[in-house]
Design a protein around this motif. Sequence first.
Motif, PDB file in Angstrom:
ATOM      1  N   ASP A  50       0.821  -1.214   0.000  1.00 49.84           N
ATOM      2  CA  ASP A  50       0.000   0.000   0.000  1.00 49.84           C
ATOM      3  C   ASP A  50       0.855   1.263   0.000  1.00 49.84           C
ATOM      4  OD1 ASP A  50      -1.984  -1.861   0.284  1.00 49.84           O
ATOM      5  OD2 ASP A  50      -3.020  -0.816   1.908  1.00 49.84           O
ATOM      6  N   THR A  90      -8.223   3.199  -5.721  1.00 46.60           N
ATOM      7  CA  THR A  90      -8.462   1.783  -5.460  1.00 46.60           C
ATOM      8  C   THR A  90      -8.062   1.421  -4.037  1.00 46.60           C
ATOM      9  OG1 THR A  90      -8.074   1.246  -7.783  1.00 46.60           O
ATOM     10  CG2 THR A  90      -7.937  -0.565  -6.207  1.00 46.60           C
ATOM     11  N   LEU A  91      -6.875   1.848  -3.633  1.00 48.32           N
ATOM     12  CA  LEU A  91      -6.408   1.543  -2.276  1.00 48.32           C
ATOM     13  C   LEU A  91      -7.183   2.328  -1.221  1.00 48.32           C
ATOM     14  CD1 LEU A  91      -2.574   1.407  -2.893  1.00 48.32           C
ATOM     15  CD2 LEU A  91      -4.072  -0.496  -2.361  1.00 48.32           C
ATOM     16  N   ARG A 136     -10.572   0.749  -0.579  1.00 45.58           N
ATOM     17  CA  ARG A 136     -10.514  -0.445   0.264  1.00 45.58           C
ATOM     18  C   ARG A 136     -10.419  -0.070   1.738  1.00 45.58           C
ATOM     19  NH1 ARG A 136      -5.170  -3.736   0.073  1.00 45.58           N
ATOM     20  NH2 ARG A 136      -4.610  -1.872   1.241  1.00 45.58           N
ATOM     21  N   ALA A 164      -6.752  -5.315  -4.510  1.00 53.41           N
ATOM     22  CA  ALA A 164      -6.701  -3.847  -4.542  1.00 53.41           C
ATOM     23  C   ALA A 164      -5.265  -3.355  -4.684  1.00 53.41           C
ATOM     24  CB  ALA A 164      -7.338  -3.275  -3.271  1.00 53.41           C
ATOM     25  N   GLY A 185      -3.659  -1.271  -7.745  1.00 53.47           N
ATOM     26  CA  GLY A 185      -2.975  -0.014  -7.470  1.00 53.47           C
ATOM     27  C   GLY A 185      -1.572   0.018  -8.031  1.00 53.47           C
TER      28      GLY A 185
END
Length: 324
Positions: free
Chosen positions: A111, A153-154, A157, A286, A290
């Motif tokens: 992430d 996207t991240l 989530r 996710a 990303g």
Amino acid sequence: MKNPSSTAVAGHAADTGFRDQLLGYGGALLAIAIWGGWIVSTRHAVHGHLSPATVGWLRFVVAAVVLAPAWLRVGFWPKRGFVPVLLCFLGAGGVFFLVVANAMRFVPAADVGPLLPGTMPLIVAMVSVLVFRERLGRWRALGFVCIALGVLTLGGRGLLYPEDGAWRGHLLLLLGAAMWACYTLAFRRTGLKATETVGLVGLWSTLILTPFGLPGVISAVSDGYGREILFQLFMQGLLAGVVALLGFGLAIEKLGPSRAAAFTGLVPALAALIAIPVLGEHPDLAAIIGVIATGVGVALASGAFGARGVRRGAPRRGVKAGGR
């Protein structure tokens, strides 16, 4: 008939421009390779036996010592360019590191890449367009849209599953990306050499972090973690704190802030790959989206598919060969 001297000058200028581009690309690639490993090593450290302040002190003390000859020429603070130097300190110094290191306590390494080095070029591009009136072009604009997709996207989530606390890390990483963007945009406006700027950032970061970080270093060594301290000194201090910042500074100088910043979008994929064998962290769907989105975005945003579609040496449309 062409003037031989003007032809030679044009050839020399072309060679110089090509050499500058190679230096800029080389500096950018060196920096992102180091930053990919830095993300993984920092997450490992803050989840282990070292606090964020301790890891930050190890990062900046090496730059302060190694680059002492550079910052001693300037003094403890330059007489000119106060605001740009201050932005460089806030954007890449001890405060920035504490924000990012604390974020890594909440989110996996996969992430960190899209939300920190992946988002930073998007912020730089927005400021460049709105403030400095820079024109991105169609392909580069599409690249930044892809980077934004990876971020959304991240971030989405994290909002869907707030109970895991990842949203805290996501917000801190976005703050860190904005701070790093300030560093990128202010770097060339300091009027200082890369070694002087990086040295000053290291000096003041070390002074600020010493009361909080040095006791942690002493405690870790006394508890038998001296080898980890040495590794972090090498990874954080020498590679990330000196070599990567100098390489990225060279990229900013030779390529410009927005083009150099775009290359940092390659870090997410590298960090995610390193995290699999080192940390045992396997990215979810996710994170994969990303990483792919930011990777494609950086390929476009770097300008490789931009307005250079005209072959070198070929006349532009509407301009006769040899004319103005």
